[in-house]
Design an enzyme around this catalytic site. Structure first.
Site, PDB file in Angstrom:
ATOM      1  CB  CYS A 188      -0.905   0.012   1.230  1.00 23.69           C
ATOM      2  SG  CYS A 188      -1.965   1.466   1.353  1.00 23.69           S
ATOM      3  CB  THR A 190      -2.735   5.050   1.212  1.00 20.01           C
ATOM      4  OG1 THR A 190      -3.526   4.214   0.358  1.00 20.01           O
ATOM      5  CG2 THR A 190      -3.602   6.193   1.724  1.00 20.01           C
TER       6      THR A 190
END
Length: 389
Positions: A188, A190
């Site tokens: 991830c 993000t």
């Protein structure tokens, strides 16, 4: 006005668990099986509260078939067709596998309609996993409410969020288990792309407190890199722990198996569901108004997932003996965390995981032929070489 919170927030790497006096004589005395009655649906579930993430490369039918006898829950990825669900249900009929799977969906009308059909075709499914990257949107909350109205007796796992007030709102809206975690996953990005996130251990501690005050539950989603991180998550109050990367690279995982002749190693593909690779596969590419928030990587081939699970469960049992918790559900009451500046002595590298570094010979031979590689020794099994995480 800009606000800064000065209180320290902690990740798994920032703490160790303090040992305490214990009456347990052996790890074999620890009971990891936990029973739950979910807040809104009143669904009862009993098993080892570890979930496999609903990613293409982990949340597979084969993973569910292997882990169901071990009583772990597999959140199946949402891209299986209805007919594939029907075939899977017929294949595992009377084996109890359907008690240990969750059907995943997003917030689109198409996902909602397909899920309704899947539940009609597979009435044994007890859980839904409503999964979005940002669980703070009003649209997501309304979608959870909509699903609950249509399926009042299905357990709903919903997220992701990282703060107590949103946990409370989702529980009051109809969810049973709240997914906690923004940005801790191994594939991830993000936090890199958006600057948004929350250290995972603090998120678990704070969200568990909020959920338990309403008789709800949480699942710590992401950030586990070793068995000790699972123990810390449970010690911090997580009712369930979800992982993706720890379950990638196995026979039961999705992703292409590849041989690298330069390093004489076997690897499998693993990618985040917001990566450019995933969006190209399922949506035709990355839309102009957004960016990729995930990575695509090759992870070492690890053999059967059963060996990895045994390693994880062995670590959790050992942690329970160190704090004197005969049952996993007693871990939070027995856990005291110590702030530390160093976790491990890695002078000789990481600890080896169980498993084998090469796939079965017939599988290896087929893949080598497809890659145009004639090195026969690459297909030979080699159980002596340990593989590292």
């Amino acid at each position: 006005m800009v606000r800064i919170e000065d209180a320290s927030k902690l990740d798994f790497k920032d703490v160790l668990i303090r040992p305490k006096r214990s009456t347990l004589r052996s790890r074999s005395e620890v009971d990891l099986v936990t029973s739950f009655t979910l807040r809104n649906s009143k669904v009862t579930w009993s098993g080892i509260p570890i979930m496999v993430a609903n990613m293409d490369t982990t949340g597979t039918f084969q993973m569910a078939k292997t882990l169901a006898p071990m009583r772990l829950l597999t959140c199946l990825h949402k891209h299986y067709a209805v007919e594939e669900f029907r075939s899977f249900r017929n294949e595992v009929a009377d084996q109890g596998v359907m008690d240990f799977v969750a059907c995943s969906l997003g917030t689109s009308d198409a996902d909602f309609q397909k899920t309704n059909v899947v539940l009609d075709a597979c009435p044994e499914i007890k859980m839904l996993c409503i999964d979005v990257a940002n669980g703070y949107s009003e649209h997501f909350v309304n979608h959870v409410r909509r699903v609950r109205e249509v399926h009042p007796k299905i357990g709903i796992i919903a997220g992701n969020v990282v703060t107590g007030e949103m946990v409370e709102e989702l529980l009051l809206t109809g969810a049973d288990i709240i997914k906690v975690g923004i940005g801790p996953g191994s594939v991830c990005t993000t936090r890199f792309q958006t600057g948004v996130g929350y250290p995972q251990l603090s998120a678990i501690i704070e969200c568990a407190d909020a959920a338990h005050g309403l008789n709800g539950h949480i699942v710590g989603d992401g950030g586990c890199t070793c068995p000790g991180d699972f123990a810390k998550a449970f010690g911090g109050g997580a009712d369930f722990v979800m992982a993706g990367g720890m379950f990638a690279g196995h026979d039961e995982s999705g992703g292409e198996l590849q041989y690298n002749a330069a390093t004489d190693t076997w690897t499998k593909a693993f990618y985040g569901m917001s990566s450019a690779k995933a969006m190209k596969k399922h949506s035709g590419g990355v839309a102009e108004y957004r960016s990729s928030e995930g990575k695509a990587v090759q992870v070492p081939y690890r053999g059967s997932v059963r060996e990895t699970v045994l390693d994880i469960l062995g670590g959790i049992r050992s942690a329970c003996t160190y704090v004197g918790a005969p049952k996993l559900k007693q871990m939070p009451k027995r856990t005291t965390f110590l702030r530390v500046s160093q976790q491990l002595n890695q002078v000789f590298g990481k600890s080896p995981l169980r498993g084998v570094p090469r796939p079965p010979q017939d599988v290896a031979t087929s893949i080598l032929a497809a890659q145009g590689i004639t090195n026969g020794s690459a297909a030979e099994p080699d159980k002596k070489r340990a593989k590292t995480a």
